[in-house]
Write a protein that holds these residues in place. Structure first.
Motif, PDB file in Angstrom:
ATOM      1  N   GLY A  11       0.804  -1.212   0.000  1.00 32.00           N
ATOM      2  CA  GLY A  11       0.000   0.000   0.000  1.00 32.00           C
ATOM      3  C   GLY A  11       0.831   1.253   0.000  1.00 32.00           C
ATOM      4  N   CYS A  12       0.157   2.361   0.308  1.00 32.95           N
ATOM      5  CA  CYS A  12       0.810   3.664   0.296  1.00 32.95           C
ATOM      6  C   CYS A  12       1.658   3.823   1.549  1.00 32.95           C
ATOM      7  N   HIS A  13       2.689   4.652   1.452  1.00 29.84           N
ATOM      8  CA  HIS A  13       3.511   4.955   2.614  1.00 29.84           C
ATOM      9  C   HIS A  13       2.660   5.631   3.678  1.00 29.84           C
ATOM     10  N   PRO A  14       2.988   5.408   4.966  1.00 28.43           N
ATOM     11  CA  PRO A  14       2.222   6.056   6.019  1.00 28.43           C
ATOM     12  C   PRO A  14       2.192   7.568   5.825  1.00 28.43           C
ATOM     13  N   GLY A  15       1.013   8.125   5.980  1.00 31.40           N
ATOM     14  CA  GLY A  15       0.856   9.560   5.787  1.00 31.40           C
ATOM     15  C   GLY A  15       0.450   9.919   4.373  1.00 31.40           C
ATOM     16  N   GLU A  16       0.512   8.928   3.453  1.00 33.46           N
ATOM     17  CA  GLU A  16       0.194   9.247   2.064  1.00 33.46           C
ATOM     18  C   GLU A  16      -1.007   8.481   1.550  1.00 33.46           C
ATOM     19  N   CYS A  17      -1.717   7.813   2.443  1.00 31.52           N
ATOM     20  CA  CYS A  17      -2.855   7.004   1.992  1.00 31.52           C
ATOM     21  C   CYS A  17      -3.876   7.906   1.306  1.00 31.52           C
ATOM     22  N   HIS A  18      -4.313   7.501   0.139  1.00 33.08           N
ATOM     23  CA  HIS A  18      -5.299   8.283  -0.611  1.00 33.08           C
ATOM     24  C   HIS A  18      -6.562   8.475   0.213  1.00 33.08           C
TER      25      HIS A  18
END
Lengths: 140, 324, 660
Positions: free
Chosen positions: A66-73
Motif C-alpha cells: 500500500g501507500c507509505h504512512p501519511g500518504e494514503c489516498h
C-alpha cells in the motif's frame, strides 16, 4: 524433477502500489512471474483472513502492498492495515506458519523499481522456505 | 464470599421496579455442574449459589436472542440485574462499548473473584460424581463436599489456568459491590513466550494435531460472551469462508479466524477452553493475541466501556519493521 | 436478473502483449471459463473499431458482463466503461485483467507469462460473474475555485478562471502577489523587463470582480471532495487595516527598526513597516512581527499616531480564520532556489562576492539595492564567472534532475553583465547547455558572440588567493585543469521543491514524486491533474520550468479546473459500501474505521425490536473499504469489492498452475 515455482498472491492498493506496479511495467523492469495481483482500492479494505484463505488454497505466500504512512489516498487505511497484518503475522508464527509467507510493503505510485525489488525479494524468500502444503484445502 | 449477603443483594435487586430479572448461578443438573439462574421472585433467590464452581460467563446470557418471559408487573421494567466477577465485568464493558447492550439496561452486582475451579480438573480428580457437590475456599484450600463426604485439596491443583494468571479479579464496572477486593496476580505470559522460542515445525505439528481433533461443535463460540453476532461470519454460506466439514484446513481457518476476531476483545474468561469437548487448548491462541495487543498497541480489553477498538485506531509510530 | 453472459475481449495491444503472451491460447482458455458466452481477440481494443466490436457484441448477444484483458485498468477503465454505457449496459459490469503492465511488459518467459495471463483472466472472469450493476449519484458543484499561490502560475490560473465567469479565491502567503518572477530583472530570451510584463497581470487580479485576493494568508485545512471542498484559510495579521491603508508611506520614516529586505534577498535593508515592493498588489503596507518592537516587547508605537486621519495602523490586530467553499483547487505554490551552502566548496556564505543567480537578479534590477548598477564592494567587477548546474544534475546532494531554466538564465545574466560592463571578462562553466525552447538557441549564440567564454567542465572549488577569488575547474575540452580569477562568482542555482511541500501534500492528500515536487496523475497524459479528483497543479511546484511553460500549464490547469465547475454536477463514487441491515448489530466498528465520518448508526424496526444498525452516507463515502475489513460479521460490503468477489479471485489465483 521440477523446480519449485512459488505461487504468490499480491493485494495492491489502487492508488499507490498498483500504480507503482504499472510503472514497473511501463519502465519495462522485469521481475519473476510468480506473483498474481488482486487490485483493491486501499490496504484498509484488506481482511487479514484473506491471507489464510490464500495460503490454504494453494498460495505459498501473500503480499500486501500500500501507500507509505501519511500518504494514503483515503487518509488512514494503511495505518489500520499495518496493525491488522502485524497481528496476523504474529498469530501465523504462533501456529507454526513461517511469517515470511505474509509480507507487507509500502510502494508508492512513483516507485516502479522498488516494486520489482519487493517481488524479487518475496519470491526468493518463498523459494527458500518451500511450498505451503501443510493445511491445504481438500478438493471438492 | 458470604452467600447470604449476596442473596440479600439479589433480593434488593429484583425488588427494584426497574429490574426485570437477575442473572446469577444455580446448581447444575448433577455433580460439579453449574447453570445460569434467572431469578425473578424471592423464592427463586434461594437457588442462587456462589462458589469456586461458578465458572460461567453470565454476560453471555445478556446477548442471547431468547426473551425470558416475565410477570406482568415486570413487563415495563427496563433493566436486567447480573452478577459480575472481574472477567465478567470486562466482558460487560466490552459488550457495552460495542453497543451490544446499553449501560442503562444493566444493574450490575460486582463480586471480586478468588478464581474458579477448572471443571475438567475436578472431574478428573473425582470422576463419575452424580451427587450434588459443593465447594468452599478456605486458607488456600478447597473444601469439597460430595454427598456426606468431605475432601480438602490445595487450591492451585484445581484452580483454572486462566485464573492462575488473572490480573483483574475485581470488577471494573458495577452498581453494587459485594465482597472484599481481591489481590490481583501478576501478568504472566511466560508460557506464550517460551512457545515463541520453539521451532516453526514443532509448533505447526502441534496445532495441526489440535485442529485435527476439532469436531466443529461450536461449543467454544456458544460459551464465549463476546461471540454474539446475529449470524457468525464463519457460519455463512454467502460468502462461505469455511466449509462445514471438519477437516484440518477448515478447522484451522475456523480457529484462526475466531481468534483473530477476538483480538482486542477477548477477556480471558477461559470458557471456550472449558467448553471444548476435545480439550483443544484454545486459550493458548487467545492469550497470544492478548499479549500481542497489549505489547504492540498498549491495549487491554474491557477496562472501560468507552475505549475504541485497537483494530480501528492507530498510532503514527506503530511498529513497521516487518514492512518492506 | 437472468443468466450471466460474459464477453471476454483480449487485446494484442499491437505487439505489446502479443509478442509475449500467447493470445490464441489465452482466447481458447477464456472460452472455457464459467459463464463465458464468447471470447474474442483484437489488435487494439481501445481504438474506435475495438470499442465498436464490444459495443455491437453487447447489443447483439445480450452480454451482461464484460471482461477486457489488456492494459492496466488505471489506463482504460474509463474508456471501456463508456463503451458499456453507450451499449446500454451498466458501466460497473466491467472487469479488466491487466496482462500488459503486470505481465507482458515485465516477464520474458513466454510460457510463464501466458500462464500468468490465464490466471489473471480467470480471476477477472470469476469476479465479473459476481459483479452487480451500480447506481451513480450526482451532487452539485460549488461554482468557485481556490488557487493556492500568487506567483505567475497562480495569477494566470486565477485570471483564466475568473474570466470564464467563476469566482476564485487566490491565497498567497506573502503580503503581495508576484512571487519569484517579480524579483527577476530581465527575462530570457526576449529581455523583457520581468516586473513590467508581470505588473499588468497583477493589476488585473487586483481589479477583477471575480477574484477574492487573500494575501498574507495560508490554507490550514481542506475537507471534502471534488465539487464540495471546505477550506480553512488563516489570514495573518498585517497590523495594518487593509481597507484604510492608501500606501502613502508617511508612517515609514517614524519606524525606527530596520531589517534585511527579503525581496532583495537580504542584500539591503528595509524598515519593518514596509511595502514589499512599489508595485505590490494589494498596495498595502505590512508590519513584520518578528522585528517590530511592539509585537515583540510592547514598546515604541511611533507609527500608529502618524496615521491619524485614516487610522490604518492597528497594532492589536489578530489573525483571522476564514472558511470558504470551492469546487476545485489549483496548487501553484512555486519553488525555492537551491541552497548553495550545501556545496561548501563553492564558497557561498564564505566569500561575499559569491552570489546566487537570484541574488544577481536583484543586483542587476533597476529596483534593486544598487538601482541596477552591478557593484561589488562598491566597484564594478572586471572578471565575472558563472557556474552552471549548482544543485542540479548532482547525485552527491541528491538532486539528479535538471532544473531546466539555469542554462538560459545564466546566458541572460552573462548578457546583462556584458551590457553593463562592456570590458568585463565573462566566463561560464557548464556541463551541457540546454537551449531547447523558442528563441533559446539563437539567444545563446548571440551571447557567445558577445564574448562570453563558455568552458566545459565541473567546478571543483572556489577559493581565495591573496585578495582575489579563484575558480578551479577541469576544462574537459582542453583536457586539463584550469583556474580563473574572479571578482564576482555567480552560482546558477537550480530549483528545488519548497520546504513546505510535504506539509501541503499532506493537507491536500496529494503525493510527491521521487524528486519531491508534486506528483502528477500521469507523467505523459495528465501532467496537470493530481490523483485526487478536483485538485490540479500549475507551475514549478510540479517541476522546474520557465515562465512560458508555467503560464501555459497555469492556463491548462484553469481550463481543467473549470470543467466540473461548468458541468455544475459531479458523479459521486459508485463503489461505496453498503450494510446488510437484517443482521447488523450496530457495534459501530465501521463508524470508527471510516476516514470520512461517512457512517452513522440509525434506528430501525427489525423483527419487532427497535435496533441500531450502521448506515452509509453514499455521498461522503469515497469507497476505501476500511469499514468492510473492520466489520467482524461480514455485514458491511463494498460495491464491486465484496468479500465474495475477492474470495472468488483468491480461490482462482491461489491455485498452482501446471509446473513446467
Amino acid at each position: 524433477m521440477s523446480k519449485f515455482e512459488p505461487n504468490i498472491v499480491a493485494f495492491l492498493c489502487n492508488w499507490c502500489s498498483y500504480a507503482g506496479a504499472d510503472l514497473t511495467g511501463t519502465s519495462r523492469i522485469h521481475y519473476p512471474p510468480n506473483v498474481k495481483v488482486i487490485r483493491v482500492m486501499c490496504t484498509g479494505r484488506m481482511n487479514p483472513l484473506f491471507v489464510i484463505q490464500a495460503l490454504r488454497q494453494g498460495a505459498d505466500g501473500v503480499l500486501i502492498s500500500g501507500c507509505h504512512p501519511g500518504e494514503c489516498h483515503y487518509l488512514k487505511g494503511n495505518y489500520l492495515a499495518r496493525r491488522r497484518f502485524l497481528l496476523m503475522r504474529k498469530l501465523l508464527e504462533h501456529i507454526g506458519i513461517n511469517p515470511l509467507r505474509l509480507r507487507m510493503s509500502w510502494v508508492s505510485a512513483s516507485e516502479g523499481k522498488k516494486f520489482a525489488d519487493v517481488i524479487t525479494t518475496v519470491t526468493e524468500d518463498i523459494k527458500r522456505i518451500g511450498p505451503q502444503q501443510s493445511f491445504k484445502r481438500e478438493a471438492v | 464470599m458470604n452467600i447470604q449477603k449476596l442473596r440479600d443483594e439479589a433480593i434488593r435487586a429484583i425488588g427494584r421496579k426497574d429490574v426485570k430479572y437477575l442473572i446469577g448461578y444455580q446448581r447444575g443438573s448433577y455433580g460439579f455442574r453449574v447453570s445460569p439462574a434467572f431469578i425473578q421472585t424471592k423464592e427463586d433467590v434461594d437457588r442462587l449459589i456462589f462458589s469456586p464452581l461458578c465458572h460461567l460467563s453470565l454476560t453471555k446470557y445478556l446477548t442471547l436472542e431468547e426473551i425470558i418471559p416475565v410477570s406482568e408487573e415486570k413487563q415495563k421494567a427496563s433493566k436486567i440485574a447480573i452478577f459480575a466477577r472481574g472477567c465478567d465485568s470486562r466482558a460487560l464493558n466490552q459488550v457495552i462499548a460495542e453497543k451490544g447492550i446499553p449501560r442503562d439496561k444493566l444493574f450490575i452486582i460486582g463480586i471480586p473473584c478468588e478464581g474458579v475451579i477448572d471443571r475438567k480438573k475436578i472431574e478428573a480428580r473425582f470422576p463419575h460424581v452424580t451427587d450434588p457437590a459443593d465447594v468452599i475456599e478456605e486458607n488456600g484450600k478447597y473444601i469439597i463436599t460430595i454427598g456426606d463426604q468431605s475432601h480438602e485439596i490445595q487450591k492451585e491443583e484445581l484452580l483454572a489456568d486462566t485464573c492462575k494468571v488473572c490480573q483483574y479479579p475485581n470488577p471494573f464496572i458495577y452498581d453494587k459491590l459485594v465482597g472484599d477486593k481481591v489481590a490481583p496476580r501478576p501478568a504472566n505470559y511466560d508460557d506464550i513466550k517460551s512457545w515463541e522460542e520453539k521451532p516453526l515445525e514443532e509448533k505447526l505439528d502441534f496445532w495441526l494435531d489440535q485442529f485435527d481433533r476439532c469436531i466443529r461443535c461450536y461449543a467454544c463460540k456458544n460459551a464465549c460472551p463476546l461471540c454474539y453476532s446475529l449470524v457468525c461470519i464463519l457460519d455463512r454460506l454467502n460468502p462461505q469462508w469455511v466449509k462445514r466439514s471438519n477437516d484440518t484446513s477448515e478447522n484451522l481457518m475456523f480457529h484462526i479466524s475466531r481468534a483473530f476476531h477476538l483480538a482486542g476483545r477477548c477477556i480471558s474468561c477461559g470458557e471456550c477452553e472449558r467448553a471444548c469437548p476435545m480439550d483443544i487448548p484454545l486459550m493458548k491462541l487467545n492469550r497470544k493475541l492478548e499479549k500481542d495487543v497489549k505489547d504492540l498497541f498498549s491495549y487491554e480489553s474491557g477496562k472501560d466501556s468507552e475505549s475504541k477498538s485497537p483494530m480501528t485506531t492507530f498510532h503514527v509510530e506503530d511498529r513497521e519493521d516487518f514492512i518492506l | 436478473m437472468g443468466k450471466i453472459k460474459v464477453g471476454v475481449y483480449i487485446c494484442h495491444c499491437g505487439v505489446n502483449i502479443k509478442s509475449t503472451v500467447d493470445i490464441d491460447k489465452l482466447t481458447q482458455f477464456a472460452s472455457t471459463l464459467p459463464h463465458v458466452s464468447m471470447a474474442k481477440e483484437y489488435i487494439y481494443l481501445c481504438s474506435d473499431p475495438g470499442q465498436e466490436l464490444i459495443r455491437n457484441d453487447i447489443k447483439e448477444f445480450n452480454l451482461n458482463r464484460i471482461v477486457v484483458a489488456s492494459c492496466s485498468p488505471r489506463m482504460h477503465e474509463p474508456t471501456f466503461r463508456k463503451v458499456l454505457r453507450s451499449a446500454g449496459l451498466n458501466p460497473y459490469c466491467l472487469e479488466m485483467a491487466n496482462i500488459r503492465e503486470h505481465c507482458s511488459w515485465v516477464h520474458d518467459d513466454k510460457i510463464m507469462a501466458t500462464q500468468k495471463a490465464e490466471a489473471t483472466l480467470s480471476a477477472s472472469v470469476a469476479k465479473a460473474n459476481l459483479l452487480e450493476p451500480l447506481e451513480e449519484k450526482e451532487v452539485d458543484v460549488t461554482p468557485a475555485a481556490l488557487v493556492i499561490g500568487g506567483g505567475i502560475a497562480g495569477i494566470q490560473a486565477a485570471l483564466d478562471i475568473a474570466d470564464t465567469g467563476f469566482k476564485v479565491y487566490l491565497v498567497e502567503k506573502e503580503p503581495s502577489i508576484g512571487g519569484h518572477m517579480m524579483q527577476l530583472d530581465k527575462t530570457f530570451p526576449t529581455l523583457d523587463c520581468s516586473a513590467c510584463i508581470l505588473t499588468p497581470k497583477m493589476s488585473d487580479v487586483g481589479n477583477h470582480p471575480n477574484i477574492e485576493l487573500l494575501t498574507y494568508s495560508e490554507v490550514t485545512d481542506v475537507k471534502g471532495y471534488i465539487g464540495n471542498f471546505k477550506v480553512t484559510i488563516k489570514k495573518k495579521p498585517r497590523y495594518i487595516v487593509e481597507e484604510q491603508c492608501n500606501a502613502c508611506g508617511l508612517c515609514v520614516p517614524y519606524c525606527p527598526i530596520e531589517m534585511p529586505d527579503p525581496f532583495n534577498m537580504n542584500l539591503s535593508k528595509i524598515k519593518c513597516l514596509y511595502i514589499p515592493f512599489p508595485q505590490a498588489v494589494p498596495a498595502k503596507y505590512v508590519i513584520d512581527p518578528k522585528h517590530c518592537r511592539y509585537t515583540l516587547r510592547r514598546e515604541c508605537k511611533q507609527c500608529e499616531p502618524v496615521c491619524k486621519d485614516l487610522k490604518a495602523i492597528d497594532l492589536k490586530q489578530k489573525e483571522k480564520l476564514i472558511e470558504v467553499e470551492v469546487g476545485t483547487i489549483i496548487v501553484a505554490t512555486g519553488f525555492d532556489t537551491f541552497d548553495p551552502t550545501l556545496k561548501p566548496e563553492l564558497g557561498y556564505g564564505l566569500y561575499p562576492n559569491v552570489i546566487t543567480g537570484l541574488e544577481f537578479e536583484r543586483l542587476s534590477s533597476a529596483s534593486g539595492p544598487n538601482l541596477g548598477e552591478l557593484l561589488i564592494h562598491g566597484k564594478k567587477p572586471k572578471d565575472v564567472v558563472f557556474i552552471q548546474c549548482v544543485g542540479s544534475r548532482d547525485k552527491s546532494i541528491g538532486n539528479e534532475y535538471c532544473s531546466r531554466v539555469c542554462c538560459m538564465y545564466t546566458a541572460k545574466q552573462a548578457h546583462l553583465v556584458r551590457e553593463k560592463i562592456p570590458d568585463a571578462n565573462i566566463t561560464a562553466f557548464y556541463i551541457d547547455v540546454r537551449a531547447f525552447g523558442k528563441g533559446f538557441e539563437e539567444f545563446y549564440d548571440r551571447v557567445k558572440q558577445e564574448g562570453v567564454m563558455y568552458r566545459r567542465g565541473n567546478v571543483s572549488e572556489v577559493f581565495k588567493r591573496k585578495d582575489r577569488l579563484v575558480v578551479r575547474a577541469e576544462d574537459t575540452l582542453l583536457g586539463q585543469p584550469i583556474e580563473v580569477e574572479a571578482d564576482l562568482v555567480v552560482l546558477a542555482v537550480g530549483m528545488v521543491p519548497r520546504s513546505d511541500t510535504a506539509a501541503v501534500a499532506q493537507l491536500l492528500k496529494i503525493s510527491q514524486s521521487p524528486d519531491k515536487f508534486f506528483l502528477e496523475a500521469h507523467p505523459k497524459l495528465r501532467p496537470i491533474d493530481t490523483a485526487s479528483d478536483g485538485i490540479f497543479l500549475a507551475g514549478c511546484c510540479q517541476g522546474p520550468k520557465d515562465i512560458p511553460d508555467t503560464v501555459a500549464q497555469a492556463s491548462g490547469a484553469a481550463a481543467r479546473a473549470c470543467i466540473p465547475l461548468s458541468q455544475g454536477k459531479v458523479r459521486t463514487e459508485a463503489i461505496v459500501s453498503h450494510v446488510d441491515e437484517t443482521i447488523c448489530r450496530g457495534c459501530a466498528l465501521c463508524v470508527e474505521a471510516c476516514p470520512y465520518e461517512a457512517i452513522e448508526l440509525k434506528t430501525i424496526e427489525r423483527a419487532g425490536k427497535t435496533v441500531q444498525v450502521a448506515s452509509v452516507n453514499e455521498v461522503l463515502c469515497k469507497g476505501c473499504g476500511a469499514c468492510v475489513a473492520a466489520c467482524l460479521c461480514g455485514v458491511m460490503q463494498q460495491n464491486s469489492f465484496t468479500d465474495e468477489q475477492l474470495l472468488s479471485m483468491i480461490a482462482v489465483l491461489s491455485e498452482h498452475y501446471e509446473q513446467i
